[in-house]
Design an enzyme around this catalytic site. Sequence first.
Site, PDB file in Angstrom:
ATOM      1  N   LYS A   1       0.847  -1.201   0.000  1.00  0.00           N
ATOM      2  CA  LYS A   1       0.000   0.000   0.000  1.00  0.00           C
ATOM      3  C   LYS A   1       0.880   1.248   0.000  1.00  0.00           C
ATOM      4  O   LYS A   1       1.929   1.277   0.638  1.00  0.00           O
ATOM      5  CB  LYS A   1      -0.898  -0.019   1.239  1.00  0.00           C
ATOM      6  CG  LYS A   1      -1.970   1.061   1.266  1.00  0.00           C
ATOM      7  CD  LYS A   1      -2.873   0.913   2.491  1.00  0.00           C
ATOM      8  CE  LYS A   1      -3.948   1.990   2.528  1.00  0.00           C
ATOM      9  NZ  LYS A   1      -4.823   1.866   3.715  1.00  0.00           N
TER      10      LYS A   1
ATOM     11  N   SER B   1     -10.076  -0.294   6.940  1.00  0.00           N
ATOM     12  CA  SER B   1      -9.438  -0.103   5.634  1.00  0.00           C
ATOM     13  C   SER B   1      -8.737  -1.325   5.043  1.00  0.00           C
ATOM     14  O   SER B   1      -8.331  -1.297   3.882  1.00  0.00           O
ATOM     15  CB  SER B   1      -8.432   1.045   5.695  1.00  0.00           C
ATOM     16  OG  SER B   1      -9.101   2.275   5.629  1.00  0.00           O
TER      17      SER B   1
ATOM     18  N   SER C   1      -9.753   2.000   2.763  1.00  0.00           N
ATOM     19  CA  SER C   1      -8.840   2.719   1.898  1.00  0.00           C
ATOM     20  C   SER C   1      -7.822   1.822   1.182  1.00  0.00           C
ATOM     21  O   SER C   1      -7.224   2.246   0.201  1.00  0.00           O
ATOM     22  CB  SER C   1      -8.094   3.768   2.712  1.00  0.00           C
ATOM     23  OG  SER C   1      -7.249   3.151   3.668  1.00  0.00           O
TER      24      SER C   1
END
Lengths: 489, 96
Positions: free
Chosen positions: A77, A176, A152
């Site tokens: 990420k 997330s 996210s």
Amino acid sequence: MSFVEKTAAQLQEMIHTKETTIAEMTEKAFERIEALEPKVDAFLALNKERATKLAAEMDQVPFAERGPLFGLPIGVKDNIVTEGLETTASSRILEGFNPIYNATVVDKLREAGMVTVGKLNMDEFAMGSSNENSYYKKTKNPWNLETVPGGSSGGSAAAVAAGEVPFSLGSDTGGSIRQPAAFCGVVGMKPTYGRVSRFGLIAYASSLDQIGPITRTVKDNALLLNAISGYDDKDSTSANVEVPDFTAALTGDITGMRIGVPKEYFAEGVGEAAKQAVLDALKVLEERGAICEEISLPHSKYALATYYILASSEASSNLSRFDGIRYGYRTEKAGSLLEFYMNTRSEGFGDEVKRRIMLGTYALSSGYYDAYYKKAQKVRTLIKKDFDDAFEKYDVIVGPTTPTPAFKIGEIIDDPLTMYANDILTIPVNLAGVPAISIPCGFENGLPLGLQIIGKHFDEETVYRVADVYEQATDFHKKTPQTWEGAAQ
Amino acid sequence: MAKMTKEEVIEVAHLARLAITDEEAEHFADQLEAITNAMELLSELDTENVEPTTHVLQMVNVLREDKSIPGLDRDLVMKNVKEHEGGQVKVPTILE
């Protein structure tokens, strides 16, 4: 030969029997990424040159020196810093930012011999539930390209679901990792707060943020958590506790295990399909010897408000470091220093980030501090106590991960409160700091649904054990999305 | 608890060092009013005798051994600085 759909153990077998090499596997991963990216848009920076070189070197390492993840590709990420590989947290304010050191988890991936192939798209600074808040691109859900992958960590979940990589890292502040894992039909674990070092994770809400693994199977997830866990003196909130071998917990035996099912997780707003999929899952677990009982987590309905006050407050403080001076975006339009700061930040941050900075600044400002921030911290105590009480009687708590499956791109982006409600079932877990996993448990209109299993502090083992038993008994994790058809294998 | 008005949005934006236009302030005020309204839910809870939770792990004063360790290499640190000179960060003129 095909690499997708393979587990870590199967990939190692292919390497050991010389059916393939790490170099070839890495090359194929990039081929597949290049073939699928025009549709999925999961990746930001790619690490092709370095990964290719590294892979060739790794093929020379003797088998005896290799662990279970050695040579396997992973995506990271984009809020986790990677030395020499652009890291933006999907924000304009960090465009072109080139970290000069690795996050601790990235060093740990390297120690495990994993090959980082690239950085994954996300909502800007991890604020969002749809990946629509990225400054750079909108990641699509591989199951239906008109829907969001969740957020996210949407890029991290979509890349694994599309078979671009078998592993990824995400981060979870209010859901997330778990919400995008549910939306994309993959396995996502938010470990106990303090289990994994946050050093090098670009901070959103420091008392809630936690890095965790996203994979296609529970066992692979446990393997990856083995690799990234552990005390780190560079993170003063990292817990100095022993790290077990999480894969050893996968015994297949849940006889007599006590499962609490919170009635609040089946309340208004939670879709019928999500409820039914969880009820069916509970039957599967009961058939294997678990005892399921309805429980109450009475303060659940206060979690959303508590979270947005605390997370926004922490964010407003954490994000004050982005001022255009030492790194990142700098405005061209400034007469005074004040204008320089204000224009840099206004041009560099997106709307959702601005909303949360303003909300947090407001909640922390004199006159409102007691009514908002302190009040929320007190309610956090009550929410945490709900879990403490439940875990005196139960081994795990099970419910849906999200109220609904993935929604359409653009559908709710202009309605922050409706967007926030996506995380209503995942947020309490972060406030309590306990671990929780989302695993695939069904479909609604062709879109995956997630089963959430919540455990006691530092008891990821029991969470994995239950998840593995459910996975072995069902085949939802073997289903593949439409984007797999015709793509490079 | 109070709701956020447009004037408060402008003030808060200034405190947070965010430039916003009048139009943006109006738009944000509508959204933030709805959000702060939703947060009023907490006021129905009696928390008089509840201790606040700042952190879920019970840890205090995490200190390392008091010995010096090398910091980051200065040339490396300058890598992401837009303007620098002689190993120092250049900032816009703040005094006329």
